[in-house]
Design an enzyme around this catalytic site. Structure first.
Site, PDB file in Angstrom:
ATOM      1  N   THR A 257       4.008   2.463   5.948  1.00 36.26           N
ATOM      2  CA  THR A 257       2.644   1.915   5.961  1.00 36.26           C
ATOM      3  C   THR A 257       1.805   2.708   6.947  1.00 36.26           C
ATOM      4  O   THR A 257       2.236   2.947   8.086  1.00 36.26           O
ATOM      5  CB  THR A 257       2.604   0.421   6.354  1.00 36.26           C
ATOM      6  OG1 THR A 257       1.257   0.084   6.724  1.00 36.26           O
ATOM      7  CG2 THR A 257       3.514   0.062   7.501  1.00 36.26           C
TER       8      THR A 257
ATOM      9  N   ASP B  97      -0.623   1.725   8.519  1.00 37.09           N
ATOM     10  CA  ASP B  97      -1.057   0.863   9.631  1.00 37.09           C
ATOM     11  C   ASP B  97      -0.110   0.938  10.834  1.00 37.09           C
ATOM     12  O   ASP B  97      -0.483   0.598  11.944  1.00 37.09           O
ATOM     13  CB  ASP B  97      -1.155  -0.602   9.183  1.00 37.09           C
ATOM     14  CG  ASP B  97      -2.350  -0.848   8.273  1.00 37.09           C
ATOM     15  OD1 ASP B  97      -3.092   0.114   7.995  1.00 37.09           O
ATOM     16  OD2 ASP B  97      -2.535  -1.996   7.832  1.00 37.09           O
TER      17      ASP B  97
ATOM     18  N   ARG C 135       1.203  -5.081  -5.391  1.00 38.09           N
ATOM     19  CA  ARG C 135       1.373  -6.290  -4.577  1.00 38.09           C
ATOM     20  C   ARG C 135       1.646  -7.393  -5.594  1.00 38.09           C
ATOM     21  O   ARG C 135       0.837  -7.620  -6.486  1.00 38.09           O
ATOM     22  CB  ARG C 135       0.116  -6.577  -3.753  1.00 38.09           C
ATOM     23  CG  ARG C 135      -0.318  -5.393  -2.863  1.00 38.09           C
ATOM     24  CD  ARG C 135      -1.391  -5.820  -1.870  1.00 38.09           C
ATOM     25  NE  ARG C 135      -2.155  -4.700  -1.348  1.00 38.09           N
ATOM     26  CZ  ARG C 135      -1.824  -3.977  -0.268  1.00 38.09           C
ATOM     27  NH1 ARG C 135      -0.715  -4.251   0.374  1.00 38.09           N
ATOM     28  NH2 ARG C 135      -2.586  -2.989   0.144  1.00 38.09           N
TER      29      ARG C 135
ATOM     30  N   ARG D 100      -5.558  -3.008   8.716  1.00 38.07           N
ATOM     31  CA  ARG D 100      -5.953  -4.329   8.237  1.00 38.07           C
ATOM     32  C   ARG D 100      -6.071  -5.356   9.360  1.00 38.07           C
ATOM     33  O   ARG D 100      -7.038  -6.062   9.475  1.00 38.07           O
ATOM     34  CB  ARG D 100      -4.924  -4.823   7.217  1.00 38.07           C
ATOM     35  CG  ARG D 100      -5.366  -5.991   6.389  1.00 38.07           C
ATOM     36  CD  ARG D 100      -4.181  -6.674   5.748  1.00 38.07           C
ATOM     37  NE  ARG D 100      -3.279  -5.721   5.126  1.00 38.07           N
ATOM     38  CZ  ARG D 100      -3.248  -5.437   3.838  1.00 38.07           C
ATOM     39  NH1 ARG D 100      -4.061  -6.032   3.033  1.00 38.07           N
ATOM     40  NH2 ARG D 100      -2.367  -4.583   3.360  1.00 38.07           N
TER      41      ARG D 100
ATOM     42  N   GLY E  16       0.833  -1.210   0.000  1.00 36.32           N
ATOM     43  CA  GLY E  16       0.000   0.000   0.000  1.00 36.32           C
ATOM     44  C   GLY E  16       0.862   1.252   0.000  1.00 36.32           C
ATOM     45  O   GLY E  16       1.892   1.294   0.675  1.00 36.32           O
TER      46      GLY E  16
ATOM     47  N   ASP F  72       2.205  -0.962  11.755  1.00 41.50           N
ATOM     48  CA  ASP F  72       2.238  -2.246  12.466  1.00 41.50           C
ATOM     49  C   ASP F  72       3.573  -2.984  12.323  1.00 41.50           C
ATOM     50  O   ASP F  72       3.643  -4.192  12.526  1.00 41.50           O
ATOM     51  CB  ASP F  72       1.096  -3.144  11.956  1.00 41.50           C
ATOM     52  CG  ASP F  72       1.132  -3.334  10.440  1.00 41.50           C
ATOM     53  OD1 ASP F  72       1.949  -2.683   9.767  1.00 41.50           O
ATOM     54  OD2 ASP F  72       0.321  -4.131   9.932  1.00 41.50           O
TER      55      ASP F  72
ATOM     56  N   ASP G  73       5.401  -5.288   6.002  1.00 43.78           N
ATOM     57  CA  ASP G  73       6.008  -6.614   6.200  1.00 43.78           C
ATOM     58  C   ASP G  73       6.090  -7.429   4.907  1.00 43.78           C
ATOM     59  O   ASP G  73       7.082  -8.129   4.680  1.00 43.78           O
ATOM     60  CB  ASP G  73       5.308  -7.384   7.323  1.00 43.78           C
ATOM     61  CG  ASP G  73       3.901  -7.803   6.968  1.00 43.78           C
ATOM     62  OD1 ASP G  73       3.223  -7.041   6.256  1.00 43.78           O
ATOM     63  OD2 ASP G  73       3.476  -8.897   7.386  1.00 43.78           O
TER      64      ASP G  73
END
Ligand code: F6P
Length: 322
Positions: free
Chosen positions: A126, A128, A72, A172, A11, A130, A103
């Site tokens: 990202t 996120d 992706r 996500r 992303g 994360d 990741d």
């Protein structure tokens, strides 16, 4: 090392362009040739390369998205794809590769490095946030500020019409965005994948909040919440409380837009550190920032270890909703 490549994968995240700019300009100042690889790993397989000089990255620091585009790429999950990509990198003389993403991006980088000679350094990008090994990933700060801007606007309507709102934010499989905007946006509650969602308790909290004299209520739902997202949760609450509600799914607006100052500075620092790392012979690490200091984490650890949510912030959500 004479020639390095840079790609963005997965992303997009605001600040990726600022990072590409830093990599190119620091690389050039270190006497390196810098090649941009378009559309992530797909660009390696399709030999979609562009030579980048200092002028090619002019006027991109404020732009969202990524000038290199992203993708992706399923083929990079196969041995055949990795072998092919390594062969192409070797033929192009690309000795070092900087990959910006999450990741999935780092898994691809490790697979390449393990099967070939290319030296890889990852940079976390990202929304996120994360990724283990960095307090902030590029794009997170912009995403939470974009979400917050929307939440503040919704609060105007929630307050005026004494309404209950469910606002779904991205994330996500993790609740980093939800937690930060929940605190900053004064949410009644946050529902995140890391905590079991108890609908009965949520209903109790909402009912009590109105009884305490609150005129409106905003519940933040992380898209990855196990209770099924804002629509499903709102329906379950309606069945119990019969309270009128509205839903807003913020979606991809959180991924776009001009990066905040904080994201641009982080992206610039990490881009520069990644180039320095390659020049100094480091490989196989992600460069991040922990407690304000540049930190290197073995790429594998970035997905094998779990980044924890700030438990103090989590506790604060309830206290501040009083
Ligand atoms: O990983 C970033 C992210 O924005 C997630 O929060 C979200 O679940 C996902 O990407 C959406 O991906 P796509 O743009 O491919 O639908």
């Amino acid at each position: 090392m004479k020639k390095i490549g840079v790609l963005t994968s997965g992303g997009d995240a605001p600040g990726m362009n600022a990072c590409i700019r830093a990599i190119v300009r620091c690389g050039v100042s270190r006497g390196l040739e810098v090649v941009g690889i378009r559309r992530g790993y797909r660009g390696i397989l399709e030999e979609d390369f562009v030579k980048l000089g200092s002028r090619s990255v002019a006027n991109i620091i404020y732009r969202g998205g990524t000038i290199l585009e992203t993708a992706r790429c399923e083929e990079m999950k196969t041995e055949e794809g990795i072998r092919k990509a390594n062969g192409i990198l070797q033929r192009e003389g690309i000795e070092g590769l900087i990959t910006i993403g999450g990741d999935g991006t780092f898994r691809g980088a490790v697979a390449l490095a393990e099967a070939g000679d290319v030296k890889v350094i990852g940079i976390p990008g990202t929304i996120d946030n994360d990724v283990y090994g960095t307090d902030y990933a590029i794009g997170f700060d912009t995403a939470i500020n974009t979400a917050l801007d929307a939440i503040d606007k919704i609060r105007d309507t929630a307050g005026s019409l004494q309404r209950l709102f469910f606002i779904e934010v991205m994330g996500r499989s993790r609740g980093f965005i939800a937690l930060e905007v929940g605190i900053a946006g004064g949410a009644e509650d946050i529902l995140i994948p890391e905590l079991e969602t108890k609908i009965e308790q949520l209903c109790l909290d909402i009912r009590r909040s109105f009884k305490r004299g609150k005129k409106s209520s905003i519940v933040i739902v992380a898209e990855g919440d196990e209770a099924g997202g804002a629509f499903s949760i709102a329906q379950q609450v309606w069945e119990r409380l019969r309270l009128e509600y509205r839903i807003c799914v913020l979606g991809h607006v959180q991924r776009g837009g001009s990066p905040t100052a904080r994201d641009r500075v982080l992206a610039s620092k990490l881009g520069a550190a990644a180039v320095d790392a390659l020049v100094n012979g480091m490989a196989g690490y992600m460069v991040g920032e922990l407690k304000g200091e540049i930190a290197f984490t073995p790429l594998r650890e970035t997905w094998e270890k779990r980044k924890e949510l700030d438990s103090n912030l989590l506790r604060l959500v309830k206290v501040l909703a009083e």
